[in-house]
Design an enzyme around this catalytic site. Structure first.
Site, PDB file in Angstrom:
ATOM      1  N   GLU A 139       0.521  -1.570 -15.560  1.00 48.48           N
ATOM      2  CA  GLU A 139       1.610  -1.831 -14.620  1.00 48.48           C
ATOM      3  C   GLU A 139       1.043  -2.302 -13.282  1.00 48.48           C
ATOM      4  O   GLU A 139       1.531  -3.243 -12.660  1.00 48.48           O
ATOM      5  CB  GLU A 139       2.430  -0.552 -14.427  1.00 48.48           C
TER       6      GLU A 139
ATOM      7  N   GLU B 188      -0.461   3.193  -0.278  1.00 43.54           N
ATOM      8  CA  GLU B 188      -1.059   4.453   0.207  1.00 43.54           C
ATOM      9  C   GLU B 188      -1.417   5.346  -0.979  1.00 43.54           C
ATOM     10  O   GLU B 188      -2.488   5.960  -1.020  1.00 43.54           O
ATOM     11  CB  GLU B 188      -0.089   5.194   1.151  1.00 43.54           C
TER      12      GLU B 188
ATOM     13  N   PHE C 147      16.640   2.229  -7.317  1.00 46.62           N
ATOM     14  CA  PHE C 147      15.654   1.130  -7.198  1.00 46.62           C
ATOM     15  C   PHE C 147      15.194   0.617  -8.559  1.00 46.62           C
ATOM     16  O   PHE C 147      14.029   0.225  -8.709  1.00 46.62           O
ATOM     17  CB  PHE C 147      14.408   1.583  -6.415  1.00 46.62           C
TER      18      PHE C 147
ATOM     19  N   ILE D 122      12.605   0.411 -16.722  1.00 45.11           N
ATOM     20  CA  ILE D 122      12.044   1.763 -16.752  1.00 45.11           C
ATOM     21  C   ILE D 122      12.509   2.498 -15.500  1.00 45.11           C
ATOM     22  O   ILE D 122      12.372   1.991 -14.383  1.00 45.11           O
ATOM     23  CB  ILE D 122      10.510   1.791 -16.918  1.00 45.11           C
TER      24      ILE D 122
ATOM     25  N   SER E  50       7.229   8.476  -4.707  1.00 42.99           N
ATOM     26  CA  SER E  50       5.777   8.622  -4.872  1.00 42.99           C
ATOM     27  C   SER E  50       5.461   9.890  -5.670  1.00 42.99           C
ATOM     28  O   SER E  50       4.547   9.903  -6.494  1.00 42.99           O
ATOM     29  CB  SER E  50       5.103   8.731  -3.505  1.00 42.99           C
TER      30      SER E  50
END
Ligand SMILES: Cc1cc2nc3c(=O)[nH]c(=O)nc-3n(C[C@H](O)[C@H](O)[C@H](O)COP(=O)(O)OP(=O)(O)OC[C@H]3O[C@@H](n4cnc5c(N)ncnc54)[C@H](O)[C@@H]3O)c2cc1C
Length: 390
Positions: free
Chosen positions: A255, A380, A167, A134, A143
């Protein structure tokens, strides 16, 4: 005899882990020990698990365990996925990206795919012919997912897709990638759509580097590029464009929980390995475990691991009953991955210099643990989400 990570906490098994889920755990554990662990150094060197291992995992029934049988899956629940991910963690082959394939990629197809899409893709995902990924993150949007720039423009019965991702787990091997795109950039989150890319079928798709990471070496993590990539409009997930952000938000609790699965399994393995090590290793004429500091440290870690396991088990119970809210899932991701970092670090310390040597499994676990606090939404961001519930 070596301490068994599955028994190190001496807790009763939750109801969801009994019977066939327990049998699946044993089978997955055997598969990982016999098929993957002996070749794991080779996979780390190649920076990916080979395609053959994916096919073997499919043949062994370890792919799409929670997909309905009519689509080639095993008809299980998240408990079954948990059993497989726990086996991976307990054996220590964390770079085998089955967790993402099974409990993140396949559910998008099950929940948002048309009947035709489910019949076309899920059986192939279940045998490992298709390997899933994905692709959300971009160089300029991690983020803050609303900042995704990858653009999909409708052109007849195709989308023309331009942009890039980075990534992406399984990014070198995956031939089935759910790509987060903007179909209507003016509308922000409401202009986001998920489009499936079957990489063998399209032009304009390019893989970048297999990224050089500090840990999870056996997993391929890649850049992806889309240059006027043509994808049939029938590969859109959902009945209409603009559903992507809602779809992502709905799937994120699972997830996040599955990151917690890997975390608690690795906490248990670190403890088991370390208990065995400190009983063997001697200093000042006695075993390391005979020092009160060692006992106190391990007592603290075992207590926190027990708290973590009880919380995790409760999250799974709630999730399979349909009641795991996103705030609690965020707590599980953040707290269990933080715990993993702490336990693995303290366990490495108890190994002394040997803990820093790659031939000792705790060294690899230390490297592999770090990313758990970053991906799937950083810790965070988890706190931000929890904070909103106050
Ligand atoms: C090994 C690996 C595998 C990955 N696999 C995938 C994958 O399969 N698919 C995918 O799409 N992505 C994947 N990712 C990407 C991952 O999800 C992102 O790296 C992550 O979401 C963070 O985004 P970023 O790297 O852009 O960091 P940034 O968003 O730039 O964050 C940098 C720092 O700022 C902090 N920060 C950002 N916003 C806030 C805020 N509002 N308040 C407080 N602090 C904030 C972050 O917590 C972090 O500490 C993977 C990453 C890694 C390392």
């Amino acid at each position: 005899m070596a301490t068994n990570p599955a028994e190190v906490l001496a807790l009763p098994k939750p109801a969801w882990a009994a019977d066939e889920v327990g049998m699946l755990y044993d089978m997955a554990h055997r598969f990982m020990s016999e098929e993957i662990a002996p070749r794991y150094d080779e996979f780390e060197k190649n920076e990916m698990v080979d395609r053959e291992s994916w096919l073997k995992a499919g043949a062994a029934g370890l792919l799409c365990a929670s997909m309905p049988e009519e689509y080639g899956g095993s008809g299980g629940t998240f408990a079954h996925e948990s059993a497989i991910i726990e086996a991976i963690g307990h054996v220590g082959v964390d770079g085998f990206g089955i967790g993402l394939h099974n409990s993140i990629v396949a559910p998008y197809i099950l929940h948002y795919g048309s009947e035709e899409q489910k019949k076309r893709w899920l059986p192939k995902l279940a045998i490992g012919e298709l390997i899933g990924a994905i692709a959300m993150t971009e160089p300029g949007a991690g983020s803050d997912l609303q900042g995704v720039k990858t653009r999909a423009e409708k052109d007849g019965n195709q989308y023309k897709v331009n942009g890039s991702k980075t990534f992406i787990t399984n990014g070198q091997l995956a031939n089935f990638i759910i790509v987060v795109t903007k179909t209507d950039p003016e509308k922000g989150a409401k202009g986001t759509s998920l489009i499936v890319v079957e990489t063998d079928e399209v032009e304009g798709f390019e893989r970048g580097r297999n990224l050089d990471k500090i840990g999870l070496k056996a997993n391929d993590t890649s850049e992806l590029f889309f240059n006027d990539m043509r994808v049939p409009t029938s590969n859109l997930l959902g009945h209409e464009e603009g559903q992507g952000f809602v779809q992502l938000m709905q799937q994120l609790p699972q997830e996040r929980l599955q990151i917690g699965t890997g975390a608690i399994a690795m906490v248990e393995r670190a403890l088991a390995l370390t208990i065995d090590y400190v009983k063997e290793r001697k200093a000042f004429g006695k075993a390391i475990i005979d020092f009160q500091n060692t006992q106190f440290k391990l007592a603290e870690l075992k207590t926190e691991a027990t708290i973590g396991r009880v919380f995790y088990n409760d999250c799974v119970t709630r999730h399979i009953n349909g009641g795991l809210d996103s705030v609690t899932a965020s707590m599980a991701k953040y707290w269990l991955s933080d715990l993993q970092g702490k336990v693995v670090d303290e366990c490495l310390q108890l190994h002394g210099g040997y803990g820093y040597m790659n031939e000792y499994p705790i060294a690899r676990m230390f490297r592999d643990a770090r990313v758990q606090r970053i991906y799937g939404g950083t810790n965070e961001i988890m706190k931000l989400l929890i904070g909103r519930s106050l």
